[in-house]
Design an enzyme around this catalytic site. Sequence first.
Site, PDB file in Angstrom:
ATOM      1  N   GLY A 268      -0.838  -6.057   6.610  1.00  0.00           N
ATOM      2  CA  GLY A 268      -0.240  -4.872   7.235  1.00  0.00           C
ATOM      3  C   GLY A 268       0.682  -4.134   6.287  1.00  0.00           C
ATOM      4  O   GLY A 268       0.709  -2.888   6.263  1.00  0.00           O
ATOM      5  N   ASP A 269       1.450  -4.872   5.485  1.00  0.00           N
ATOM      6  CA  ASP A 269       2.307  -4.237   4.482  1.00  0.00           C
ATOM      7  C   ASP A 269       1.466  -3.528   3.436  1.00  0.00           C
ATOM      8  O   ASP A 269       1.813  -2.439   2.973  1.00  0.00           O
ATOM      9  CB  ASP A 269       3.198  -5.287   3.809  1.00  0.00           C
ATOM     10  N   CYS A 270       0.339  -4.150   3.062  1.00  0.00           N
ATOM     11  CA  CYS A 270      -0.569  -3.520   2.099  1.00  0.00           C
ATOM     12  C   CYS A 270      -1.140  -2.226   2.663  1.00  0.00           C
ATOM     13  O   CYS A 270      -1.228  -1.213   1.961  1.00  0.00           O
ATOM     14  CB  CYS A 270      -1.682  -4.493   1.732  1.00  0.00           C
ATOM     15  N   ALA A 273       1.654   0.436   2.710  1.00  0.00           N
ATOM     16  CA  ALA A 273       2.006   0.844   1.350  1.00  0.00           C
ATOM     17  C   ALA A 273       0.920   1.720   0.738  1.00  0.00           C
ATOM     18  O   ALA A 273       1.206   2.727   0.077  1.00  0.00           O
ATOM     19  CB  ALA A 273       2.245  -0.396   0.484  1.00  0.00           C
TER      20      ALA A 273
END
Length: 488
Positions: A268-270, A273
Amino acid sequence: MPRNRPLVVVGDTLLDTDVEGQAHRLAPDAPAPVLDVAEEHNRPGGAGLAATLAGAFPPDAAAGGSEAGPEIVLVTALGQSRSDQTVRDLLTPRVRLLELPLRGSVPVKTRLCADGRPLLRVDRGGGTVGPVTDEVRAALAGAHTVLVSDYGRGVAARLRAELAVLAGHTQVVWDPHPRGEPPVPGARLVTPNAGEAMALCSGDHPDANGDGLHGHGWRGAVLASEWRSAAVAVTLGRRGAVLARPGDEAPLYFPPLQEVDGDPCGAGDCFAATAARALADGALPEEATHEAVRQSGAFVAAGGVRNPALWGGVPAAPSAPPVTKTDDARALAASVRARGGTVVATGGCFDLLHAGHVGMLQNARRTGDCLIVCLNSDVSVRRLKGEGRPITPEADRISVLAGLDCVDAIAVFDENTPERLLRELRPHVWVKGGDYGTERLPEASTLEEWGGRVLLLPYLDGRSTTALARRAAGHHGAARPSGLEQSS
């Protein structure tokens, strides 16, 4: 993006620790596995991971990426414990770190893993975020794009007033958390996962309690309206993502590029970002979502946060095999679909190809792995537009469209609308110019037969075939063509 305009990541940083080993026996005093520890790894989590990923993509990974890439600035809260210093040491070589004071310590999440599979997670730490500094305010004021990575630990809440002002004139991407506050109004893109969207969405709908694409898309549209955001991308893990706008009845589905098995931690962070980086480099939300699905899938396939190469640079997502321009649109669609790619189609008369057409076709191609143009035949154009149309005969229109790099194949149809042809091509995405507004397109029901979606892309203002023809006719004193046409 100008090099002096950074991408600023705002949010709660965590310290993630993986304790790796093997478990082949149970403890003698309890039915619990015994982990024989082999090694231990620390890495930044939460906003710290998002900032690291935003700065680690190769320059061409995000659509239209600049040669050097933007400076990444991380605004987060850190205290004075040993864990906080570990986070500083991990982040300082990778991002410009701007700290808010933290009364307490950075949250620490420890995963006990046997043969790469988590057995147990232990959470500890946390604290109260202190006041905003002038240095942080200056960084936000100078940002080109801001990614808010909200883990509900207080950083986004502390900066809410500044972020609310910023969203009025700066691109804001918000990765929300049920424990955090809602995104500020005006966010360009919000990126909840399916579980978060379900927890955050109020209201009732026949599909709302299921996990179907319609239900996820409906929740995205409802949340976009509630939050007054431009778009919401609901991430679906290995199933890809759906993108919806406020009140959207036809959200866009982005299937994954490939089937991926692996540790989803950090995916999810990827996604957030990648989307922020793509928007910072000038992509549309549709393009940013497509790239984020692609890159987050590659991230998991390469080992995710466990990949040793991550901290020296994120491995680029595998590029889709090149598509060769072809006369056989049906064979092309079948080939791209068979290898897991996304088939995009659009249609129209394309009589007197103009800048609005070209811009729309270029943007349409960026949303998938091939673009097929469904072209009205001369008979069809004459029936729709009247005598005197088309101005440009069919063979010439085919030749001009084939000359565009963004067009991979052309298929001609004689009917008023291309439903029969679409059933043969079965595209994942049907693109039309945004001058159609909110009215339901006749092709929408056909696309729904196989789970396809309609995507509206804007035209350049003031450019239409009919307007060009009328100006030309008026200049030469000729009769003006009939019919209103900006879409073709």
